[in-house]
Scaffold this motif. Structure first.
Motif, PDB file in Angstrom:
ATOM      1  N   PHE A  19       0.812  -1.217   0.000  1.00 30.59           N
ATOM      2  CA  PHE A  19       0.000   0.000   0.000  1.00 30.59           C
ATOM      3  C   PHE A  19       0.844   1.266   0.000  1.00 30.59           C
ATOM      4  CE2 PHE A  19      -3.396  -2.907   1.964  1.00 30.59           C
ATOM      5  CZ  PHE A  19      -3.729  -3.364   0.695  1.00 30.59           C
ATOM      6  N   THR A  20       2.165   1.100   0.195  1.00 27.80           N
ATOM      7  CA  THR A  20       3.077   2.191  -0.125  1.00 27.80           C
ATOM      8  C   THR A  20       3.187   2.314  -1.642  1.00 27.80           C
ATOM      9  OG1 THR A  20       4.333   1.812   1.908  1.00 27.80           O
ATOM     10  CG2 THR A  20       5.402   3.096   0.170  1.00 27.80           C
ATOM     11  N   THR A  21       3.352   1.186  -2.320  1.00 23.13           N
ATOM     12  CA  THR A  21       3.432   1.200  -3.780  1.00 23.13           C
ATOM     13  C   THR A  21       2.136   1.715  -4.389  1.00 23.13           C
ATOM     14  OG1 THR A  21       4.915  -0.708  -3.659  1.00 23.13           O
ATOM     15  CG2 THR A  21       3.966  -0.201  -5.807  1.00 23.13           C
ATOM     16  N   ALA A  22       1.004   1.317  -3.825  1.00 24.66           N
ATOM     17  CA  ALA A  22      -0.289   1.826  -4.317  1.00 24.66           C
ATOM     18  C   ALA A  22      -0.351   3.342  -4.198  1.00 24.66           C
ATOM     19  CB  ALA A  22      -1.426   1.174  -3.532  1.00 24.66           C
ATOM     20  N   ALA A  23       0.119   3.869  -3.081  1.00 26.31           N
ATOM     21  CA  ALA A  23       0.105   5.322  -2.901  1.00 26.31           C
ATOM     22  C   ALA A  23       0.996   6.017  -3.927  1.00 26.31           C
ATOM     23  CB  ALA A  23       0.554   5.677  -1.485  1.00 26.31           C
ATOM     24  N   VAL A  24       2.128   5.410  -4.232  1.00 29.42           N
ATOM     25  CA  VAL A  24       3.039   6.003  -5.215  1.00 29.42           C
ATOM     26  C   VAL A  24       2.373   6.088  -6.590  1.00 29.42           C
ATOM     27  CG1 VAL A  24       5.210   5.704  -6.459  1.00 29.42           C
ATOM     28  CG2 VAL A  24       5.139   5.343  -3.994  1.00 29.42           C
ATOM     29  N   VAL A  25       1.722   5.017  -7.041  1.00 26.78           N
ATOM     30  CA  VAL A  25       1.102   5.085  -8.370  1.00 26.78           C
ATOM     31  C   VAL A  25      -0.074   6.059  -8.381  1.00 26.78           C
ATOM     32  CG1 VAL A  25       1.918   2.832  -9.124  1.00 26.78           C
ATOM     33  CG2 VAL A  25      -0.321   3.004  -8.032  1.00 26.78           C
ATOM     34  N   PHE A  26      -0.776   6.181  -7.265  1.00 30.55           N
ATOM     35  CA  PHE A  26      -1.831   7.203  -7.206  1.00 30.55           C
ATOM     36  C   PHE A  26      -1.221   8.603  -7.285  1.00 30.55           C
ATOM     37  CE2 PHE A  26      -4.988   4.165  -5.160  1.00 30.55           C
ATOM     38  CZ  PHE A  26      -5.864   4.207  -6.242  1.00 30.55           C
ATOM     39  N   SER A  27      -0.080   8.796  -6.649  1.00 27.63           N
ATOM     40  CA  SER A  27       0.570  10.110  -6.717  1.00 27.63           C
ATOM     41  C   SER A  27       1.001  10.438  -8.139  1.00 27.63           C
ATOM     42  CB  SER A  27       1.774  10.159  -5.772  1.00 27.63           C
ATOM     43  OG  SER A  27       2.905   9.486  -6.319  1.00 27.63           O
ATOM     44  N   ARG A  28       1.158   9.414  -8.963  1.00 30.24           N
ATOM     45  CA  ARG A  28       1.558   9.605 -10.354  1.00 30.24           C
ATOM     46  C   ARG A  28       0.362   9.620 -11.297  1.00 30.24           C
ATOM     47  NH1 ARG A  28       6.580   9.950 -11.399  1.00 30.24           N
ATOM     48  NH2 ARG A  28       6.341   9.305 -13.574  1.00 30.24           N
ATOM     49  N   GLY A  29      -0.836   9.700 -10.731  1.00 30.61           N
ATOM     50  CA  GLY A  29      -2.017   9.938 -11.547  1.00 30.61           C
ATOM     51  C   GLY A  29      -2.837   8.739 -11.929  1.00 30.61           C
ATOM     52  N   ALA A  30      -2.534   7.553 -11.374  1.00 31.55           N
ATOM     53  CA  ALA A  30      -3.374   6.393 -11.664  1.00 31.55           C
ATOM     54  C   ALA A  30      -4.822   6.689 -11.269  1.00 31.55           C
ATOM     55  CB  ALA A  30      -2.873   5.165 -10.914  1.00 31.55           C
ATOM     56  N   ASP A  77       4.677   5.374 -15.738  1.00 35.20           N
ATOM     57  CA  ASP A  77       3.776   6.219 -16.515  1.00 35.20           C
ATOM     58  C   ASP A  77       2.377   5.620 -16.419  1.00 35.20           C
ATOM     59  OD1 ASP A  77       2.503   7.876 -18.279  1.00 35.20           O
ATOM     60  OD2 ASP A  77       3.517   7.114 -20.076  1.00 35.20           O
ATOM     61  N   VAL A  78       1.640   6.040 -15.410  1.00 35.69           N
ATOM     62  CA  VAL A  78       0.337   5.417 -15.136  1.00 35.69           C
ATOM     63  C   VAL A  78      -0.801   6.440 -15.083  1.00 35.69           C
ATOM     64  CG1 VAL A  78       1.298   3.420 -13.936  1.00 35.69           C
ATOM     65  CG2 VAL A  78       0.822   5.518 -12.651  1.00 35.69           C
ATOM     66  N   ALA A  79      -0.568   7.652 -15.499  1.00 38.27           N
ATOM     67  CA  ALA A  79      -1.598   8.690 -15.407  1.00 38.27           C
ATOM     68  C   ALA A  79      -2.863   8.272 -16.149  1.00 38.27           C
ATOM     69  CB  ALA A  79      -1.064  10.002 -15.975  1.00 38.27           C
ATOM     70  N   GLY A  80      -3.988   8.315 -15.433  1.00 38.14           N
ATOM     71  CA  GLY A  80      -5.277   7.995 -16.018  1.00 38.14           C
ATOM     72  C   GLY A  80      -5.541   6.522 -16.233  1.00 38.14           C
TER      73      GLY A  80
END
Length: 230
Positions: free
Chosen positions: A28-39, A88-91
């Motif tokens: 859930f640290t990794t999940a937070a990181v991808v959300f911070s990158r716009g997932a 690169d996970v935005a959107g």
């Protein structure tokens, strides 16, 4: 608010009220990181086969996670927050499978009135979101290793969250020091444990790095996580 501290998969299965499933190292640290990158969202699954099937069905486009800590062959990313920091996970919709965190979420989904995926990087925002929910009962579940063995980082994160929920400021330096004194830390610094990047540790222990909580809700019968700001 009545706060219950519980642990492991059995704890997730019996959790009730507002539930926070905690996985600091590293889901859930990794999940937070991808959300911070716009997932846009994360669909959390229990099995590798389910992840591949949902990707093939067009439910998500990025596979992220591990089995026994190691990136699954064919997945786009493993369970490394350091690696996710360049994603690169935005959107995009992420399909995440891990050995502890996503298993706990799946186990808790049916009983929880409200469900969050918790880690130290989102702890203050998660506490604000839980307080805003104003539930009579809150259960904090430390998932540990594989949901079977307690670990320092998840248990200490649960205590830190309890302190915040009860109106105390918490002791961030003490939280970090206690975790850094634990036995698992050596894995992050061992070059032979290739899937544990030393940069992961710095991110995982950056308490309050992100100003959002990760809310999980049932959508189409599956646990789907999105950013929640309180």
């Amino acid at each position: 608010m009545h706060i219950v501290l519980d642990s492991l998969l059995d704890g997730a299965r019996r959790a009730a009220g507002t539930v926070v499933v905690i996985d600091v190292f590293r889901a859930f640290t990794t999940a937070a990181v991808v959300f911070s990158r716009g997932a846009e969202k994360i669909v959390m699954v229990e099995t590798v086969a389910e992840a591949f099937a949902l990707r093939d069905a067009g439910v998500g486009s990025v596979l992220m996670g591990e089995v026994d800590g190691v990136k699954v062959p064919g997945f786009d990313f493993g369970n490394s927050p350091f690696e996710a920091g360049a994603a690169d996970v935005a959107g995009r919709t992420i399909l995440q499978r891990t050995s502890a965190g996503t298993q706990g979420v799946a186990a808790a989904l049916g009983r929880a009135d409200r469900l969050y995926a918790g880690a130290l990087v989102t702890a203050p925002a998660t506490a604000r979101a839980v307080r805003a929910a104003a539930s009579e009962r809150t259960t904090l579940v430390a998932m540990g290793r594989h949901g079977l063995v307690r670990t320092d980082e998840d248990e200490i994160c649960a205590i830190h969250l309890r302190n915040l929920l009860e109106g105390r400021s918490g002791a961030v330096a003490a939280v970090r020091d206690l975790i850094l004194a634990g036995g698992q830390i050596a894995e992050f610094r061992d070059p032979e444990v290739a899937h544990m990047h030393p940069g992961d540790l710095d991110i995982c222990l950056d308490v309050g790095r992100y100003d959002f909580a990760i809310r999980v809700a049932c959508e189409d019968g599956r646990p789907v996580a999105r950013v929640e700001r309180a």
